[in-house]
Design a protein around this motif. Sequence first.
Motif, PDB file in Angstrom:
ATOM      1  N   ALA A   1     -13.103  37.040  74.626  1.00  0.00           N
ATOM      2  CA  ALA A   1     -12.485  38.165  73.943  1.00  0.00           C
ATOM      3  C   ALA A   1     -11.328  38.602  74.826  1.00  0.00           C
ATOM      4  O   ALA A   1     -11.361  38.433  76.044  1.00  0.00           O
ATOM      5  CB  ALA A   1     -13.494  39.290  73.749  1.00  0.00           C
TER       6      ALA A   1
ATOM      7  N   TYR B   1     -15.190  31.345  64.641  1.00  0.00           N
ATOM      8  CA  TYR B   1     -15.657  32.287  65.649  1.00  0.00           C
ATOM      9  C   TYR B   1     -15.189  33.709  65.333  1.00  0.00           C
ATOM     10  O   TYR B   1     -14.056  33.920  64.903  1.00  0.00           O
ATOM     11  CB  TYR B   1     -15.122  31.899  67.032  1.00  0.00           C
ATOM     12  CG  TYR B   1     -15.448  30.484  67.437  1.00  0.00           C
ATOM     13  CD1 TYR B   1     -16.591  30.209  68.184  1.00  0.00           C
ATOM     14  CD2 TYR B   1     -14.627  29.421  67.071  1.00  0.00           C
ATOM     15  CE1 TYR B   1     -16.907  28.915  68.563  1.00  0.00           C
ATOM     16  CE2 TYR B   1     -14.928  28.116  67.444  1.00  0.00           C
ATOM     17  CZ  TYR B   1     -16.066  27.869  68.191  1.00  0.00           C
ATOM     18  OH  TYR B   1     -16.376  26.581  68.556  1.00  0.00           O
TER      19      TYR B   1
ATOM     20  N   SER C   1     -16.157  38.196  66.489  1.00  0.00           N
ATOM     21  CA  SER C   1     -16.968  39.202  67.158  1.00  0.00           C
ATOM     22  C   SER C   1     -16.662  40.576  66.587  1.00  0.00           C
ATOM     23  O   SER C   1     -15.542  40.843  66.141  1.00  0.00           O
ATOM     24  CB  SER C   1     -16.689  39.222  68.668  1.00  0.00           C
ATOM     25  OG  SER C   1     -17.264  38.119  69.331  1.00  0.00           O
TER      26      SER C   1
ATOM     27  N   TRP D   1     -16.954  44.544  68.066  1.00  0.00           N
ATOM     28  CA  TRP D   1     -17.182  45.146  69.376  1.00  0.00           C
ATOM     29  C   TRP D   1     -16.450  46.470  69.531  1.00  0.00           C
ATOM     30  O   TRP D   1     -15.596  46.834  68.714  1.00  0.00           O
ATOM     31  CB  TRP D   1     -16.794  44.197  70.493  1.00  0.00           C
ATOM     32  CG  TRP D   1     -15.368  43.685  70.501  1.00  0.00           C
ATOM     33  CD1 TRP D   1     -14.912  42.532  69.929  1.00  0.00           C
ATOM     34  CD2 TRP D   1     -14.223  44.288  71.115  1.00  0.00           C
ATOM     35  NE1 TRP D   1     -13.561  42.380  70.149  1.00  0.00           N
ATOM     36  CE2 TRP D   1     -13.116  43.437  70.875  1.00  0.00           C
ATOM     37  CE3 TRP D   1     -14.019  45.455  71.851  1.00  0.00           C
ATOM     38  CZ2 TRP D   1     -11.820  43.736  71.340  1.00  0.00           C
ATOM     39  CZ3 TRP D   1     -12.745  45.757  72.313  1.00  0.00           C
ATOM     40  CH2 TRP D   1     -11.666  44.890  72.057  1.00  0.00           C
TER      41      TRP D   1
ATOM     42  N   GLY E   1     -21.436  38.725  68.687  1.00  0.00           N
ATOM     43  CA  GLY E   1     -20.755  37.527  68.234  1.00  0.00           C
ATOM     44  C   GLY E   1     -21.408  36.995  66.971  1.00  0.00           C
ATOM     45  O   GLY E   1     -22.637  37.080  66.809  1.00  0.00           O
ATOM     46  N   HIS E   2     -20.574  36.482  66.056  1.00  0.00           N
ATOM     47  CA  HIS E   2     -21.086  35.866  64.824  1.00  0.00           C
ATOM     48  C   HIS E   2     -20.202  34.664  64.521  1.00  0.00           C
ATOM     49  O   HIS E   2     -19.115  34.793  63.978  1.00  0.00           O
ATOM     50  CB  HIS E   2     -21.115  36.860  63.668  1.00  0.00           C
ATOM     51  CG  HIS E   2     -20.329  38.109  63.882  1.00  0.00           C
ATOM     52  ND1 HIS E   2     -18.945  38.212  63.704  1.00  0.00           N
ATOM     53  CD2 HIS E   2     -20.734  39.324  64.311  1.00  0.00           C
ATOM     54  CE1 HIS E   2     -18.541  39.430  63.979  1.00  0.00           C
ATOM     55  NE2 HIS E   2     -19.606  40.138  64.362  1.00  0.00           N
ATOM     56  N   ASP E   3     -20.703  33.491  64.931  1.00  0.00           N
ATOM     57  CA  ASP E   3     -19.950  32.243  64.868  1.00  0.00           C
ATOM     58  C   ASP E   3     -20.616  31.267  63.903  1.00  0.00           C
ATOM     59  O   ASP E   3     -21.790  31.427  63.551  1.00  0.00           O
ATOM     60  CB  ASP E   3     -19.882  31.592  66.249  1.00  0.00           C
ATOM     61  CG  ASP E   3     -19.342  32.523  67.324  1.00  0.00           C
ATOM     62  OD1 ASP E   3     -18.558  33.418  66.983  1.00  0.00           O
ATOM     63  OD2 ASP E   3     -19.719  32.344  68.500  1.00  0.00           O
TER      64      ASP E   3
ATOM     65  N   TYR F   1     -25.726  34.201  66.104  1.00  0.00           N
ATOM     66  CA  TYR F   1     -25.523  35.633  66.328  1.00  0.00           C
ATOM     67  C   TYR F   1     -26.041  35.994  67.719  1.00  0.00           C
ATOM     68  O   TYR F   1     -27.133  35.575  68.113  1.00  0.00           O
ATOM     69  CB  TYR F   1     -26.277  36.449  65.269  1.00  0.00           C
ATOM     70  CG  TYR F   1     -25.886  36.112  63.854  1.00  0.00           C
ATOM     71  CD1 TYR F   1     -24.825  36.759  63.232  1.00  0.00           C
ATOM     72  CD2 TYR F   1     -26.575  35.135  63.151  1.00  0.00           C
ATOM     73  CE1 TYR F   1     -24.458  36.443  61.930  1.00  0.00           C
ATOM     74  CE2 TYR F   1     -26.211  34.808  61.849  1.00  0.00           C
ATOM     75  CZ  TYR F   1     -25.152  35.468  61.247  1.00  0.00           C
ATOM     76  OH  TYR F   1     -24.788  35.147  59.961  1.00  0.00           O
TER      77      TYR F   1
ATOM     78  N   TRP G   1     -23.220  40.461  73.491  1.00  0.00           N
ATOM     79  CA  TRP G   1     -22.466  40.036  74.665  1.00  0.00           C
ATOM     80  C   TRP G   1     -21.723  41.231  75.271  1.00  0.00           C
ATOM     81  O   TRP G   1     -21.580  42.288  74.659  1.00  0.00           O
ATOM     82  CB  TRP G   1     -21.453  38.949  74.303  1.00  0.00           C
ATOM     83  CG  TRP G   1     -20.444  39.359  73.254  1.00  0.00           C
ATOM     84  CD1 TRP G   1     -20.558  39.211  71.895  1.00  0.00           C
ATOM     85  CD2 TRP G   1     -19.191  40.024  73.464  1.00  0.00           C
ATOM     86  NE1 TRP G   1     -19.455  39.730  71.258  1.00  0.00           N
ATOM     87  CE2 TRP G   1     -18.609  40.229  72.190  1.00  0.00           C
ATOM     88  CE3 TRP G   1     -18.511  40.456  74.607  1.00  0.00           C
ATOM     89  CZ2 TRP G   1     -17.363  40.864  72.023  1.00  0.00           C
ATOM     90  CZ3 TRP G   1     -17.272  41.093  74.442  1.00  0.00           C
ATOM     91  CH2 TRP G   1     -16.715  41.285  73.166  1.00  0.00           C
TER      92      TRP G   1
ATOM     93  N   ARG H   1     -23.094  36.247  77.455  1.00  0.00           N
ATOM     94  CA  ARG H   1     -24.117  36.470  76.436  1.00  0.00           C
ATOM     95  C   ARG H   1     -25.334  37.157  77.055  1.00  0.00           C
ATOM     96  O   ARG H   1     -25.683  36.909  78.205  1.00  0.00           O
ATOM     97  CB  ARG H   1     -24.577  35.146  75.833  1.00  0.00           C
ATOM     98  CG  ARG H   1     -23.564  34.473  74.929  1.00  0.00           C
ATOM     99  CD  ARG H   1     -24.247  33.310  74.233  1.00  0.00           C
ATOM    100  NE  ARG H   1     -23.356  32.591  73.345  1.00  0.00           N
ATOM    101  CZ  ARG H   1     -23.702  32.103  72.165  1.00  0.00           C
ATOM    102  NH1 ARG H   1     -24.932  32.276  71.728  1.00  0.00           N
ATOM    103  NH2 ARG H   1     -22.843  31.440  71.427  1.00  0.00           N
TER     104      ARG H   1
END
Length: 264
Positions: A23, A73, A75, A77, A102-104, A113, A116, A126
């Motif tokens: 990030a 990818y 995220s 946050w 995170g959601h990739d 999921y 992090w 993570r």
Amino acid sequence: MRWAATLIALAVLLLPSAPHQIARPIAAIAANRSFNWAGYTQGSIEKETTFHSIAGEWIVPKAEQRNAGEAEYSSSWIGIGGGCLDTACTLFDATLIQAGIGHDVDVAGNADYYAWWETVPAPLIRTDLVVRPGDHVGVVIAESTLTPEVWTIAIVNLSTGLSFSITLPYPSTYGTAEWVIETPVVISETGAVTVGPMPDLAVVHFDNATANGLPAGLVAAEQMQLVDFDLSLVAAPSLPDRDADGFNDCAYRKSCATPKKELR
């Protein structure tokens, strides 16, 4: 930008055996547009204050593959630093302490999921906190009132009651606060550096946002849209909700409605 080159070089040195994400501070191209963030950002010049704590809650979105055979990818946050100091986005904060979800999606379409945290320029870390789509999560990042530059990051899964926390030193410049979804930098096993394409995401409902312990007081001028390199819209936030501490963040949608209900 020099910080971007430093960030990439650092990440390559720390490269693990699998694709690694970073990030990063905002890559702004206009007052309300960037190549990596969508959400709300507040700056110290605009708000006439520095930022020493931030909090927010949201619903973990379901992620689905948008393009077959493509790893994607994203995220959601909150963080302090890394954003625009003013609403015109002409001055920036190069530090960034942040935490989120995170959601990739991998090339086979399997979603991943995870919770992090990160302190730029160090790589994303993570945690072992289990999160799933639809979970109600909350994050708090706060500087110690007794010891400057010592921070506590707490991530809570309010749906399960489980949590993660860490206390660590970090020399922030306290310039910005933000609640966003992002497409991160991705470094492959071979060291190739790309901006991760955004998967299809369910709407991310942010709420109960605070800065310095007070309701965030979000205003439309603080919106940030995420655009592709051809300037096509990828993700954008709604207008603030009725008490100006929440909004919806929408990817790949023609419009983004303001949330009608509060997160409780």
